[in-house]
Design a protein around this motif. Structure first.
Motif, PDB file in Angstrom:
ATOM      1  N   PHE A  81       0.851  -1.175   0.000  1.00 48.81           N
ATOM      2  CA  PHE A  81       0.000   0.000   0.000  1.00 48.81           C
ATOM      3  C   PHE A  81       0.894   1.234   0.000  1.00 48.81           C
ATOM      4  CE2 PHE A  81      -3.106  -2.594   2.777  1.00 48.81           C
ATOM      5  CZ  PHE A  81      -3.740  -3.106   1.661  1.00 48.81           C
ATOM      6  N   SER A  82       0.558   2.201  -0.821  1.00 50.74           N
ATOM      7  CA  SER A  82       1.288   3.465  -0.771  1.00 50.74           C
ATOM      8  C   SER A  82       0.825   4.232   0.471  1.00 50.74           C
ATOM      9  CB  SER A  82       1.011   4.298  -2.022  1.00 50.74           C
ATOM     10  OG  SER A  82      -0.318   4.783  -2.008  1.00 50.74           O
ATOM     11  N   GLU A 137      -2.475   5.779  -0.302  1.00 48.21           N
ATOM     12  CA  GLU A 137      -3.571   4.810  -0.343  1.00 48.21           C
ATOM     13  C   GLU A 137      -4.063   4.478   1.063  1.00 48.21           C
ATOM     14  OE1 GLU A 137      -4.526   0.332  -2.103  1.00 48.21           O
ATOM     15  OE2 GLU A 137      -2.491   1.123  -2.206  1.00 48.21           O
ATOM     16  N   SER A 192      -5.808   7.499   2.661  1.00 45.27           N
ATOM     17  CA  SER A 192      -7.146   7.683   2.088  1.00 45.27           C
ATOM     18  C   SER A 192      -8.148   6.701   2.689  1.00 45.27           C
ATOM     19  CB  SER A 192      -7.070   7.506   0.574  1.00 45.27           C
ATOM     20  OG  SER A 192      -8.346   7.381   0.028  1.00 45.27           O
ATOM     21  N   LYS A 193      -7.740   5.459   2.858  1.00 44.88           N
ATOM     22  CA  LYS A 193      -8.644   4.419   3.377  1.00 44.88           C
ATOM     23  C   LYS A 193      -9.017   4.635   4.840  1.00 44.88           C
ATOM     24  CE  LYS A 193      -8.992   1.947  -0.329  1.00 44.88           C
ATOM     25  NZ  LYS A 193     -10.231   1.854  -1.068  1.00 44.88           N
TER      26      LYS A 193
END
Length: 182
Positions: free
Chosen positions: A16-17, A20, A23-24
């Protein structure tokens, strides 16, 4: 290894960046970066969100690695508190996460103004709270209950919930969650 280092390690393992994951879990990438670098600490709410998205228990992120496998006895002096500076809350696991169990007892120390997070959260399971010192406001859906020293409270974790110490002194509470989310 710090909480931030464990988050980064697991995030990288999952490919996962930073953006990312941020954001989640509804955080900015810069704040998550500060957490990973040990320059900021997540609220209890955000710690749970991060652990959930990384598919680990919160205990993976907070427990020391050198803890003996399967220990049933945790001495008072060996208890390790993890502080969320932003939410003015410290937590300590009262059992090892390395033993198979159906509940997770946790000690909370919540400073005046301390809270679980600004938003409500929910998850599967049940929770039990016992106030050892101080007072604590628990918000379940649209209902507020103030707990004082010696009071206890039980609720289904599927209900939207949060807590806040609106008092003037430190609150100490035993919190039992089932199934273990920590």
């Amino acid at each position: 290894m710090t909480i931030g280092e464990r988050i980064k390690k697991k995030r990288n393992e999952k490919n996962f960046s930073l953006r990312e994951l941020a954001s989640k879990v509804d955080l900015s990438a810069s704040f998550l970066s500060q957490i990973e670098q040990g320059k900021a600490s997540p609220s209890i709410e955000n710690l749970k969100k991060i652990a959930n998205y990384l598919e680990v228990k919160v205990s993976y992120l907070i427990e020391e690695e050198d803890e003996s496998l399967g220990s049933f006895h945790i001495k008072r002096e060996d208890r390790k508190f993890v502080e969320s500076i932003d939410s003015k809350t410290s937590i300590a696991l009262l059992t090892s996460s390395k033993i198979e169990k159906n509940m997770e007892p946790i000690m909370y120390e919540i400073k005046p103004g301390g809270e679980s997070g600004r938003g409500f959260f929910n998850h599967n399971g049940e929770e039990f709270v016992y106030i050892m010192e101080g007072s604590l406001d628990i918000y379940i859906e649209d209902q507020l209950t103030t707990l004082n020293e010696g009071d206890s409270f039980y609720f289904k974790s599927t209900l939207n919930h949060r807590f806040k110490n609106n008092g003037k002194k430190l609150t100490k509470a035993i919190w039992v969650v089932t199934p273990p989310t920590f």
